[in-house]
Scaffold this active site. Sequence first.
Site, PDB file in Angstrom:
ATOM      1  N   SER A 193      15.251  15.070   1.266  1.00 35.99           N
ATOM      2  CA  SER A 193      16.196  13.947   1.747  1.00 35.99           C
ATOM      3  C   SER A 193      15.503  12.797   2.210  1.00 35.99           C
ATOM      4  O   SER A 193      14.657  12.993   3.059  1.00 35.99           O
ATOM      5  CB  SER A 193      17.192  14.796   2.676  1.00 35.99           C
ATOM      6  OG  SER A 193      18.203  13.752   2.815  1.00 35.99           O
ATOM      7  N   GLU A 195       2.200   1.665  -3.535  1.00 35.75           N
ATOM      8  CA  GLU A 195       1.253   2.006  -4.247  1.00 35.75           C
ATOM      9  C   GLU A 195       0.927   3.709  -4.401  1.00 35.75           C
ATOM     10  O   GLU A 195       0.469   4.437  -5.212  1.00 35.75           O
ATOM     11  CB  GLU A 195      -0.074   1.491  -3.974  1.00 35.75           C
ATOM     12  CG  GLU A 195      -1.263   1.692  -4.770  1.00 35.75           C
ATOM     13  CD  GLU A 195      -2.539   0.658  -4.625  1.00 35.75           C
ATOM     14  OE1 GLU A 195      -2.554  -0.326  -4.894  1.00 35.75           O
ATOM     15  OE2 GLU A 195      -3.416   1.468  -4.210  1.00 35.75           O
ATOM     16  N   ARG A 203       0.729  -1.207   0.196  1.00 33.05           N
ATOM     17  CA  ARG A 203       0.038   0.023   0.038  1.00 33.05           C
ATOM     18  C   ARG A 203       0.750   1.301  -0.050  1.00 33.05           C
ATOM     19  O   ARG A 203       0.430   2.361  -0.685  1.00 33.05           O
ATOM     20  CB  ARG A 203      -1.122  -0.180   1.215  1.00 33.05           C
ATOM     21  CG  ARG A 203      -1.949  -1.189   1.468  1.00 33.05           C
ATOM     22  CD  ARG A 203      -2.720  -1.181  -0.025  1.00 33.05           C
ATOM     23  NE  ARG A 203      -3.656  -2.242   0.015  1.00 33.05           N
ATOM     24  CZ  ARG A 203      -3.630  -3.700  -0.350  1.00 33.05           C
ATOM     25  NH1 ARG A 203      -2.395  -4.109  -0.700  1.00 33.05           N
ATOM     26  NH2 ARG A 203      -4.677  -4.514  -0.258  1.00 33.05           N
TER      27      ARG A 203
END
Lengths: 153, 153, 153, 153, 153, 153, 153, 153, 153, 153
Positions: free
Chosen positions: J119, J96, J93
Site C-alpha cells: 500500500s 528510474e 533518479r
Amino acid sequence: MTLSTLSRSRPSLLFAKKKESQLTFADLGQILGRDEVAVAAIFYGQARADEDDIRKLSKALGLYESVLQAELGGCPFRGGTVEMPPREPLIYRLYEIVQTYGQAYKAVLNEKFGDGIMSAIAFSTKVEKETDEKGVDWAVITLRGKWLPYSRF
Amino acid sequence: MTLSTLSRSRPSLLFAKKKESQLTFADLGQILGRDEVAVAAIFYGQARADEDDIRKLSKALGLYESVLQAELGGCPFRGGTVEMPPREPLIYRLYEIVQTYGQAYKAVLNEKFGDGIMSAIAFSTKVEKETDEKGVDWAVITLRGKWLPYSRF
Amino acid sequence: MTLSTLSRSRPSLLFAKKKESQLTFADLGQILGRDEVAVAAIFYGQARADEDDIRKLSKALGLYESVLQAELGGCPFRGGTVEMPPREPLIYRLYEIVQTYGQAYKAVLNEKFGDGIMSAIAFSTKVEKETDEKGVDWAVITLRGKWLPYSRF
Amino acid sequence: MTLSTLSRSRPSLLFAKKKESQLTFADLGQILGRDEVAVAAIFYGQARADEDDIRKLSKALGLYESVLQAELGGCPFRGGTVEMPPREPLIYRLYEIVQTYGQAYKAVLNEKFGDGIMSAIAFSTKVEKETDEKGVDWAVITLRGKWLPYSRF
Amino acid sequence: MTLSTLSRSRPSLLFAKKKESQLTFADLGQILGRDEVAVAAIFYGQARADEDDIRKLSKALGLYESVLQAELGGCPFRGGTVEMPPREPLIYRLYEIVQTYGQAYKAVLNEKFGDGIMSAIAFSTKVEKETDEKGVDWAVITLRGKWLPYSRF
Amino acid sequence: MTLSTLSRSRPSLLFAKKKESQLTFADLGQILGRDEVAVAAIFYGQARADEDDIRKLSKALGLYESVLQAELGGCPFRGGTVEMPPREPLIYRLYEIVQTYGQAYKAVLNEKFGDGIMSAIAFSTKVEKETDEKGVDWAVITLRGKWLPYSRF
Amino acid sequence: MTLSTLSRSRPSLLFAKKKESQLTFADLGQILGRDEVAVAAIFYGQARADEDDIRKLSKALGLYESVLQAELGGCPFRGGTVEMPPREPLIYRLYEIVQTYGQAYKAVLNEKFGDGIMSAIAFSTKVEKETDEKGVDWAVITLRGKWLPYSRF
Amino acid sequence: MTLSTLSRSRPSLLFAKKKESQLTFADLGQILGRDEVAVAAIFYGQARADEDDIRKLSKALGLYESVLQAELGGCPFRGGTVEMPPREPLIYRLYEIVQTYGQAYKAVLNEKFGDGIMSAIAFSTKVEKETDEKGVDWAVITLRGKWLPYSRF
Amino acid sequence: MTLSTLSRSRPSLLFAKKKESQLTFADLGQILGRDEVAVAAIFYGQARADEDDIRKLSKALGLYESVLQAELGGCPFRGGTVEMPPREPLIYRLYEIVQTYGQAYKAVLNEKFGDGIMSAIAFSTKVEKETDEKGVDWAVITLRGKWLPYSRF
Amino acid sequence: MTLSTLSRSRPSLLFAKKKESQLTFADLGQILGRDEVAVAAIFYGQARADEDDIRKLSKALGLYESVLQAELGGCPFRGGTVEMPPREPLIYRLYEIVQTYGQAYKAVLNEKFGDGIMSAIAFSTKVEKETDEKGVDWAVITLRGKWLPYSRF
C-alpha cells in the site's frame, strides 16, 4: 475537503459559502432532493443545476440567485476537471478499476445484454458506507445506466 | 463475445473452449463459486486463479490442468489489456464516468470517511441487470472497496 | 480500395473475396438490407453482423458460414482500427470538422434539445453523392442519433 | 449554454450580450442569413464574420461595430478551442463516430468517388431535430463537402 | 536508398527490383510521365498508381502486373509511414520549417488570398537541385496547391 | 489577419500598429528589403530583425526603436508558436504534406544529392499566387535550403 | 555489450560476428580509418558505410560483402533506434544534459557566434577516457559541429 | 539573446541588468571564476549559485544581494526550462545527436569502461569556438562526467 | 509469478527452468551471494550477471553456460521492461510514491546533503517482510544510493 | 531549498516563514511529532495536517492558524506537483529506480507475500544519511507499506 484544494478548479465563493455553512454534500442533497454525488458534481460544474436547484442552493448557502445562476446556470461543459490518467490517488483507484476490469465488464455485459453499452448519460450513481462485523469501513459505489443496444442500419 | 474479438489480447484456446462448451461467465462463476466478473477477469489475465479454480475450469472446459496452469497460474501481471483512454465505446463510458464524477466521488468520500482512498485491491465488483416498469433494461455495476485511511507518520 | 491497403488492419480473406466478386459495399448493402456504411463497418470489425447477415454474406462472397462466423460473429471490440489523430487525410478531414465545429454543435444542440448528448449507439449514418449544376461532386454524410437527456439524480 | 461555461474559451462580452438579448443561434442565423452552426462557430472564433455579418450582429446584440471588429474581424486562427480527444461527452460522441466509422466512410467514399477527400473547407453543415412517432427526439447532423480528387503529378 | 532501410515500412520486392534495375525515381518518372516525387510516393504507398502506371512499372521493373496490382492498386491508405515528430533528420528539417514558419505562411497566405487554405490534395510538388556560383548545392522543393476559400454557410 | 487572432501568441502592439498603418507584410517586405514571409516570421518572433530592420520598422509603423528593440532584438527563441500537430487547418495542410510525402522527399533527395539533409537554417522561402486559365488561384510555396552532406568521421 | 541486448534493434549477424572476432569498435575504427563512435553508429544503422567501409568490414568480420551491402548500404533512415525520452540510464544522462543545459548552450553559442545553430550533420564526435590523479575514471564526449548562421531573406 | 526572448522562462530583472551592463556570460564567468555555461545555467535556474557567486554577481550587475539571493539562492529545481522534444532549432540539434548517436555512445562507453554510466552530476561542460583554415566556424561542446559503475548487490 | 506472465517481456527458458527447479529468487540470491532483487533484475535483463553469476546460475538451473551467456552476458540495455506510467497495480504504487512524495524527498535530501542527487547507479536495494503484533504483513523496501554533489565548474 | 524554487508550485508565505525561522523540516518534524518527509509533504500539499499540526505550525512559524487552516486544512488533492516523467534530476533518479527494478520488486514481493500490492496509503517513509568508512555519504530511503492481498470474489 477545504477551500484551498478545491479552488484549484472552481471559483472559491461557492465552496467558501459551503464551508461557512458547515453543510455537507449530503445535507445539500436532502435540501435539493438530489443525490449528494450529483450535488458535488454541480459544485464542480459537472452536472446541471436547474432553476429550482439554484433557488434552494441560494437559500441554503446565503448566495444571490443571480450569482449562482451565472456560476451554475445552463448546460455544463463537462469533463474538464479531472486529469487523465488521474494523479490524485483516490481518483486513480477508480481509473485502475476500469483498466483492470474493463474487458471483463464488457464481456459480462455483452453476455447479459447483447451488443450495446451502458449509458453514462441516462445514468445515476451513489456512494454508500458500510461497516463490516470487524468494524472495518467499506465504500460502495453504485453505477446504474440504461442499456443502449446498437442500432441496426 | 466471440473468439475473434477476444483473441486480440489473449491466447485463443481458453476462449475457444468456452465457446464450444456454451458456458457463460455466469455459468462458470457458479461452477467456481466466484462472481462472473472475476471469472471473465481470469480469462483476460486480470485476476488470479488458484489451484481449485484451475481444477474446476479444467473439468468445465475440457482442458488439461497443466495447460490452464501455464496459462493462468501465478500472480497476474495486470493492467496490460485495456488501452487508456479506451477506444472501445462500452469501456469508454466507464472511463467517462470517472472523468465526469471523479472529483465529486472524492469530495463525497472525503466527507463520509476522512482522508484516504477506496481500495481497488481489497475490492469486489458485480454486474446486475434490472428491467424497469417500461421494460427498459438497466445495467448496474457495484464497486465495493475497503476504505484505507492515510497513515500518519 | 484494394486488398493491400485494407489488409493492414483486417485479415485479407474477406476483402479478397469481395474484390474477386466485384461487389461494392453498396451492392452488399442491398443484399443484406443494410446501409453500405454499416456493411463496410462490419468488414472492419466495427459493427455487428447477425446470423442472417452472415448467411447472406456467405452466399454473396462464396465463403463458408463458419469462417465468417469466426471472423465476424459476436459483439465487436470497436475502436481499434483508426489511429487518433488520424493520419489518413480523408479521415483527418472528419476529425478536423469535429475539432473546428465541436463547440458550435454543442451550443446549437443544447439550445435545441437542452442538456444531453446525441447518441453514437442509437445511431445511423449514410453517405450520399450529389453533383451540382456545374458538375462538381459533393459528398454528404448524415449522422442521426437519438437525443439522450442527462438523468436527474 | 450560459456565460460561465462558454467564457472558458472566449471573452465574455459577446456571450453576455447574446444571453441578455435572449436571441438563440437560430435567431441570429436568420438575422445574418447564415446557418445557426456557422453563427455559433463565429462566436467561438472558428468561422469568419464578414463586414456585413458584423454590422448585423452589432445591431442585434447592441455592441459597437468596432468592438465586434476587434473580436471577430479577419481570418480566424481555427482549431484551438476543442481539446482532442474531447473530454466533453457531447463532443466526444462525434469523435467516437469518426473513430468507429472512419475507415468505413473512407471505403464507401473511395468506392463512390475514387481517390480523394471530402473537403472540410468547401463545406457546410447543419443540425436538425426530428421527433419520431413515439415522441423520441433525434438529432441529425449533415456534413456536406466538395469532393476533391487527388491531383496526378 | 537501399532495400534494408526502405523495407522497414514496405514489402521489399518493389524496392529490390528497382535496385536491381538501377533505375532512379527520376528514370521511373520519365517512363510513367509523372514527377519523381510522385513515383517515390507510389513506392511508399502514399500516392495512387493507376492502371497505366502499373503497366509501365511492370515492364520497367520486370514484375508481374498482378503483383503490382496487389501491392499498389486501389486508393492508398495514406499517412502511415512517417512518424510525427519525425526522428529522421532529413524529414525533421521539413517538419521544423512548418513549425518555425507556419504562422508566417498563414499570415501571408491570408493577406494574399483571404480566408481559406492551400490544398494538399489538389496539389503537386517537385524537387530540384541548384548549384550556386561557389559550387554549393541547394535543394529546392516547390509546393503548389489550389487555394480553397472557406464556404460561407 | 487581425489583432485579436494574432495576439494569442504575441504582444498586440506590433500587430495593432501594422493594422493601423494598413501595411501588408508584402509592403513591409519592400521597406525592409526582405521577403514578406521573413517579415511575418519577425512579427511572430521566428526570425531575427537586425538593427537596420528595426530602424525601418520603427519608421514604417510609428513605434519607438527602443520598444521594437525590446520586442524583436537579439536571437529569437524559435519554435514556440505552432502547436504540433497543428490544429489550425491551413498550417495542418503543410504538416500533412510532410507526413504524406516525407519519405518520398528523402528518397528523391538521397538519389539526387547522396547522404545528407536540406538545411532549414541556410534556407529561404517564399509564397506566390498563381491564377490558372480557368481563373482558379493556386498558392505556390518554395523552400530552398543548402544541401548539407553528412561528415565522415 | 552482447548480442542479446543489441539484437533488440538490429539483426544479429553483424553483432554476432563482431563478438566472435573479439574486435572492439575501437579496433574496427582503426581498420576502417574512422572513429569508433562512427563505427558503432554504422552497426546501429545511424551512419553511412561506403563501399570501402563495407569491403574492410567484410574482411574483418568474415562476412560476405553482399550481405553487408544489403544490411548497411545506401543512405540510412536515422533516428529509429533510441526511444525518447530514453529509458536506458546511460543514454538518459545525455538527454538530461540537453534538458538541463540546453538554454545555457543556446545563450552562450548565440553570444559567441550570433544567430544560428551548431550542425548535427557537418558534425563529428568522439569519446575519450581520462583517469584523474585519484584513479577515478571520467568519460569525455566531444561534439564538434559546423556553425550555420541563419540566412537573411 | 535579449530580454524579450529570455523572459519567457525567467524573471526579467537579472537579464535586464546583464544587458544594461553589456557583460557577456564569458565576462561574468571570469568574474565568478566559473565557466560561462555554468553562469548561463545559473541565470536559467539550472545551476547553483553559492554565497560567493551571489556576492560577485551583485557587484557586477548592480543588484542587491538579497534580490539575487531570493532569485538564485538554494538548491535549484532543475529541468523545467527546456521543452522535450525541444522545438527551438539550436537545442533540437543537441537532442538529435542524442537520438542518433545514443546507442553508439552506450556501446563505446560500455566497451571502454564496463557496465555503468557517465554522470551528469559529477560533470562539467564547456563551449569553444574554432575557425578552420577556410574561415569556417565550428562549435565544440565538451561533456566530461565521472564514470559511475553499477554497484553489485 | 509464473512463466506465462513473465514471458511477456523475456524469453521463457530462464523462467521455465527456475519454476521447474522450485527455487525462489531468495534461494538463487543465496547461491549467487547477491540480493534477491538483484537476481530478479538479472532475470528481467535489468542488472548485469558476471561470469561467476552465470556459472552458478548454470548449475542451479541446469542450463548451459553458453545459453545463459547469450541471454544474460554483457552490459544490459536497461529500462525497457516497465511501461510508464505503469499499468500494473503493484508497480504503480511505487510510481505513485514518487509522484506524491518526490518534492518532499528532494526538499529533505537537499536540507540534509546540499545540492546533488541520490545515485541510482552506485545503489542497492532490498525487500523485507515484517509482521506486526496484529499479524498484519508489511513490505519494507530500502533504497540506498551514494550521494552525488553537483560539480562546481 | 529556497523560496524562489519552491514557490513555483505553492504559495510563498509558508516557505518564506520557514526560511525566516531557519527551521529545517527535521526541526519541524520534532515539533509536530511527525517525520520530516511528512512535514515537507504537508508543505507541498501532499499530506494532511490535522488540527494539532496546524496549531503547532502556527506557533513555530508565527503564522495565524486561520491562514494555515485555509492553506493546509482538509483532505489534500494529491499528485499535482510532480511532473511525470520528472525532469528534476533528483526526482528522476527515484523514477528510474521504479523503471529499472519495478518488475524485480513485483517478482520478489509476489514470492514473499502472494498476489497483492504494497500500500502507498497505509504507508510511511523516511530518509536517512549514512557516512561510510571512507567518508562517503549515502542516502537511505525506506518505504514501508501494508501488504494488501487481492480479495477473492
